[in-house]
Write a protein that holds these residues in place. Structure first.
Motif, PDB file in Angstrom:
ATOM      1  N   ILE A  20      -1.091 -14.642  -1.032  1.00 27.11           N
ATOM      2  CA  ILE A  20      -0.695 -14.073  -2.329  1.00 27.11           C
ATOM      3  C   ILE A  20      -1.657 -12.957  -2.698  1.00 27.11           C
ATOM      4  N   PRO A  21      -1.260 -11.678  -2.498  1.00 20.34           N
ATOM      5  CA  PRO A  21      -2.126 -10.593  -2.951  1.00 20.34           C
ATOM      6  C   PRO A  21      -2.110 -10.537  -4.480  1.00 20.34           C
ATOM      7  N   ALA A  22      -3.288 -10.708  -5.064  1.00 17.35           N
ATOM      8  CA  ALA A  22      -3.382 -10.741  -6.534  1.00 17.35           C
ATOM      9  C   ALA A  22      -4.563  -9.912  -6.995  1.00 17.35           C
ATOM     10  N   ALA A  23      -4.843  -8.853  -6.248  1.00 22.91           N
ATOM     11  CA  ALA A  23      -6.035  -8.052  -6.533  1.00 22.91           C
ATOM     12  C   ALA A  23      -5.708  -6.788  -7.323  1.00 22.91           C
ATOM     13  N   GLY A  24      -4.450  -6.646  -7.730  1.00 21.73           N
ATOM     14  CA  GLY A  24      -4.053  -5.420  -8.422  1.00 21.73           C
ATOM     15  C   GLY A  24      -4.486  -5.429  -9.879  1.00 21.73           C
ATOM     16  N   ARG A  25      -4.557  -4.225 -10.451  1.00 18.87           N
ATOM     17  CA  ARG A  25      -4.992  -4.126 -11.842  1.00 18.87           C
ATOM     18  C   ARG A  25      -3.833  -4.211 -12.820  1.00 18.87           C
ATOM     19  N   VAL A  27      -1.792  -1.934 -14.123  1.00 20.90           N
ATOM     20  CA  VAL A  27      -1.911  -0.970 -15.225  1.00 20.90           C
ATOM     21  C   VAL A  27      -0.607  -0.744 -15.976  1.00 20.90           C
ATOM     22  N   ARG A  28       0.561  -0.918 -15.289  1.00 20.56           N
ATOM     23  CA  ARG A  28       1.826  -0.609 -15.966  1.00 20.56           C
ATOM     24  C   ARG A  28       2.161  -1.591 -17.079  1.00 20.56           C
ATOM     25  N   LEU A  29       1.463  -2.772 -17.090  1.00 25.03           N
ATOM     26  CA  LEU A  29       1.702  -3.728 -18.170  1.00 25.03           C
ATOM     27  C   LEU A  29       0.906  -3.369 -19.421  1.00 25.03           C
ATOM     28  N   PRO A  34      -6.268  -8.394 -15.979  1.00 23.28           N
ATOM     29  CA  PRO A  34      -5.480  -8.095 -14.775  1.00 23.28           C
ATOM     30  C   PRO A  34      -4.148  -8.826 -14.821  1.00 23.28           C
ATOM     31  N   LYS A  35      -3.126  -8.177 -14.233  1.00 21.45           N
ATOM     32  CA  LYS A  35      -1.756  -8.719 -14.362  1.00 21.45           C
ATOM     33  C   LYS A  35      -1.646 -10.172 -13.929  1.00 21.45           C
ATOM     34  N   ALA A  36      -2.287 -10.535 -12.807  1.00 22.20           N
ATOM     35  CA  ALA A  36      -2.128 -11.893 -12.279  1.00 22.20           C
ATOM     36  C   ALA A  36      -2.672 -12.945 -13.237  1.00 22.20           C
ATOM     37  N   GLY A  94     -10.186  -9.219  -2.329  1.00 22.77           N
ATOM     38  CA  GLY A  94      -9.217  -8.247  -1.823  1.00 22.77           C
ATOM     39  C   GLY A  94      -9.815  -6.867  -1.647  1.00 22.77           C
ATOM     40  N   GLY A  95      -8.922  -5.890  -1.479  1.00 22.05           N
ATOM     41  CA  GLY A  95      -9.368  -4.520  -1.211  1.00 22.05           C
ATOM     42  C   GLY A  95      -8.818  -3.543  -2.231  1.00 22.05           C
ATOM     43  N   GLU A  96      -8.959  -2.259  -1.909  1.00 26.45           N
ATOM     44  CA  GLU A  96      -8.558  -1.193  -2.824  1.00 26.45           C
ATOM     45  C   GLU A  96      -7.050  -1.004  -2.898  1.00 26.45           C
ATOM     46  N   THR A  97      -6.349  -1.358  -1.817  1.00 24.18           N
ATOM     47  CA  THR A  97      -4.894  -1.224  -1.793  1.00 24.18           C
ATOM     48  C   THR A  97      -4.271  -2.581  -1.474  1.00 24.18           C
ATOM     49  N   ARG A  98      -2.975  -2.717  -1.774  1.00 20.78           N
ATOM     50  CA  ARG A  98      -2.283  -3.963  -1.452  1.00 20.78           C
ATOM     51  C   ARG A  98      -2.324  -4.221   0.056  1.00 20.78           C
ATOM     52  N   GLN A  99      -2.115  -3.162   0.830  1.00 19.81           N
ATOM     53  CA  GLN A  99      -2.126  -3.321   2.289  1.00 19.81           C
ATOM     54  C   GLN A  99      -3.454  -3.921   2.754  1.00 19.81           C
ATOM     55  N   GLU A 100      -4.547  -3.412   2.215  1.00 17.16           N
ATOM     56  CA  GLU A 100      -5.873  -3.911   2.581  1.00 17.16           C
ATOM     57  C   GLU A 100      -6.042  -5.363   2.099  1.00 17.16           C
ATOM     58  N   SER A 101      -5.544  -5.653   0.915  1.00 14.60           N
ATOM     59  CA  SER A 101      -5.659  -7.021   0.381  1.00 14.60           C
ATOM     60  C   SER A 101      -4.900  -8.001   1.272  1.00 14.60           C
ATOM     61  N   VAL A 102      -3.697  -7.646   1.700  1.00 15.60           N
ATOM     62  CA  VAL A 102      -2.918  -8.542   2.569  1.00 15.60           C
ATOM     63  C   VAL A 102      -3.651  -8.737   3.892  1.00 15.60           C
ATOM     64  N   HIS A 119       3.531 -13.157  -0.606  1.00 14.36           N
ATOM     65  CA  HIS A 119       4.218 -13.258  -1.902  1.00 14.36           C
ATOM     66  C   HIS A 119       3.394 -12.598  -2.995  1.00 14.36           C
ATOM     67  N   ASP A 120       3.989 -11.676  -3.734  1.00 13.96           N
ATOM     68  CA  ASP A 120       3.277 -11.002  -4.818  1.00 13.96           C
ATOM     69  C   ASP A 120       3.057 -11.948  -5.990  1.00 13.96           C
ATOM     70  N   ALA A 121       1.799 -11.972  -6.471  1.00  9.47           N
ATOM     71  CA  ALA A 121       1.507 -12.744  -7.687  1.00  9.47           C
ATOM     72  C   ALA A 121       2.392 -12.260  -8.834  1.00  9.47           C
ATOM     73  N   ALA A 122       2.860 -11.029  -8.719  1.00  9.11           N
ATOM     74  CA  ALA A 122       3.674 -10.440  -9.777  1.00  9.11           C
ATOM     75  C   ALA A 122       5.119 -10.963  -9.782  1.00  9.11           C
ATOM     76  N   ARG A 123       5.445 -11.890  -8.864  1.00  9.10           N
ATOM     77  CA  ARG A 123       6.783 -12.523  -8.877  1.00  9.10           C
ATOM     78  C   ARG A 123       6.577 -14.025  -9.055  1.00  9.10           C
TER      79      ARG A 123
HETATM   80  O1  C5P Z   1       0.896  -2.856  -8.124  1.00  3.18           O
HETATM   81  P1  C5P Z   1       2.012  -3.691  -7.568  1.00  3.18           P
HETATM   82  O2  C5P Z   1       2.798  -4.402  -8.629  1.00  3.18           O
HETATM   83  O3  C5P Z   1       2.869  -3.014  -6.558  1.00  3.18           O
HETATM   84  O4  C5P Z   1       1.246  -4.857  -6.769  1.00  3.18           O
HETATM   85  C1  C5P Z   1       1.944  -5.783  -5.978  1.00  3.18           C
HETATM   86  C2  C5P Z   1       1.017  -6.942  -5.646  1.00  3.18           C
HETATM   87  O5  C5P Z   1      -0.069  -6.496  -4.844  1.00  3.18           O
HETATM   88  C3  C5P Z   1       0.418  -7.596  -6.902  1.00  3.18           C
HETATM   89  O6  C5P Z   1       0.505  -9.013  -6.774  1.00  3.18           O
HETATM   90  C4  C5P Z   1      -1.012  -7.089  -6.886  1.00  3.18           C
HETATM   91  O7  C5P Z   1      -1.930  -7.993  -7.483  1.00  3.18           O
HETATM   92  C5  C5P Z   1      -1.297  -6.931  -5.396  1.00  3.18           C
HETATM   93  N1  C5P Z   1      -2.368  -5.957  -5.082  1.00  3.18           N
HETATM   94  C6  C5P Z   1      -3.496  -6.393  -4.357  1.00  3.18           C
HETATM   95  N2  C5P Z   1      -4.524  -5.510  -4.080  1.00  3.18           N
HETATM   96  C7  C5P Z   1      -4.470  -4.238  -4.526  1.00  3.18           C
HETATM   97  C8  C5P Z   1      -3.324  -3.777  -5.239  1.00  3.18           C
HETATM   98  C9  C5P Z   1      -2.278  -4.656  -5.501  1.00  3.18           C
HETATM   99  O8  C5P Z   1      -3.578  -7.562  -3.998  1.00  3.18           O
HETATM  100  N3  C5P Z   1      -5.503  -3.440  -4.271  1.00  3.18           N
END
Ligand code: C5P
Length: 254
Positions: A20-25, A27-29, A34-36, A94-102, A119-123
């Motif tokens: 579960i990548p949950a490292a995103g910020r 921002v759109r919310l 952090p969104k997660a 995680g990392g700077e991008t989702r790809q890196e986090s996965v 699976h995105d934490a955002a779902r």
């Molecule tokens: O930003 P977006 O909604 O596309 O992010 C999809 C998922 O990727 C989210 O669950 C977010 O937490 C995760 N993510 C991450 N590492 C990042 C950016 C996004 O794990 N650097």
């Protein structure tokens, strides 16, 4: 593991993990946590997402990819909430991008894992039946499986312009041939590892693991998604998610 080894009967017993990548910020919310960590029905979205994966009888390990400096906070959060005991839960930064986090989440998987869901934490509200449909298709031999729904809006391809400016239309793809993809996306682990090894992080990185697998020339299979597996992205999505949870609580003692 290739399809050949699966069908030849030499495959190891299936063990399915979820990352579960949950490292995103998020921002759109809008500004704030952090969104997660936003709550739905009083429970953080990430906890809903972990429970949604753990609810599947097939998933025995879940790797949560936390913000780079937030792994301890996520561990504490998980410790504060009831989660199924059958499920091993790991947390990695995680990392700077989702790809890196996965990629970092995949690197933390136990050695006996054969299949993985991303699976995105955002779902947070994906129903267990959707999760199981993805797992079943992967275990039946598909190297990459994605839940998807037909699109209801007509979609235009444009020549992008800065936000708010009029944009010229380039093409109108035939709507009946378009699908909107969701998560969890399921993969034969070896195939997804190969995709991550061969895809360089470019700019914001890949936002869709299945797309990286497609680029390898591997066929990605779509199975029916679910409208409750929507992505919580904008403030209105929070309203919809609260309504779905309230209905579940009223109808099936969720
Ligand atoms: O930003 P977006 O909604 O596309 O992010 C999809 C998922 O990727 C989210 O669950 C977010 O937490 C995760 N993510 C991450 N590492 C990042 C950016 C996004 O794990 N650097």
């Amino acid at each position: 593991m290739s399809d050949e080894t699966r069908t030849a009967g030499t495959a190891r017993p299936a063990r399915t993990a979820a990352v579960i990548p949950a490292a995103g910020r998020g921002v759109r919310l809008g500004a704030g946590v952090p969104k997660a960590l936003r709550t739905l029905g009083g429970t953080p979205m990430l906890i809903h997402a972990v429970r949604a994966m753990a609810r599947s009888r097939a998933v025995s390990v879940v790797v949560v990819v936390a913000p780079p400096d937030g792994a301890d906070g996520v561990r504490n959060l998980l410790a504060e909430h009831a989660l199924p005991e059958k499920t091993e839960i790991l947390v990695v930064p995680g990392g700077e991008t989702r790809q890196e986090s996965v990629r970092l989440g995949l690197a933390a998987l136990p050695g006996d894992v054969t299949d993985v869901l991303v699976h995105d934490a955002a779902r947070p509200l994906v129903p267990v039946d959707t999760v199981e449909a993805v797992v079943d298709a992967v275990r039946a031999g598909a190297p990459a499986v994605v839940p998807a729904l037909p699109v209801t809006d007509t979609v235009k391809e444009v020549e992008p312009r800065p936000a708010g400016q009029p944009e010229p239309v380039v093409a109108t793809p035939e709507r009946a041939r378009l699908r909107a993809v969701q998560t969890p996306q399921g993969f034969d682990l070896e195939t997804l590892l190969r995709a991550h090894e061969e895809t360089a992080v470019d700019g914001e990185g890949a936002t869709d693991d299945a797309g990286m697998v497609e680029a390898l020339g591997v066929t990605v299979l779509l199975v029916p998604g679910h409208e409750e597996a929507f992505k919580v992205t904008r403030p209105l999505d929070l309203v919809l998610a609260e309504a779905v949870l309230a209905r579940r609580r009223a109808t099936d003692a969720y």
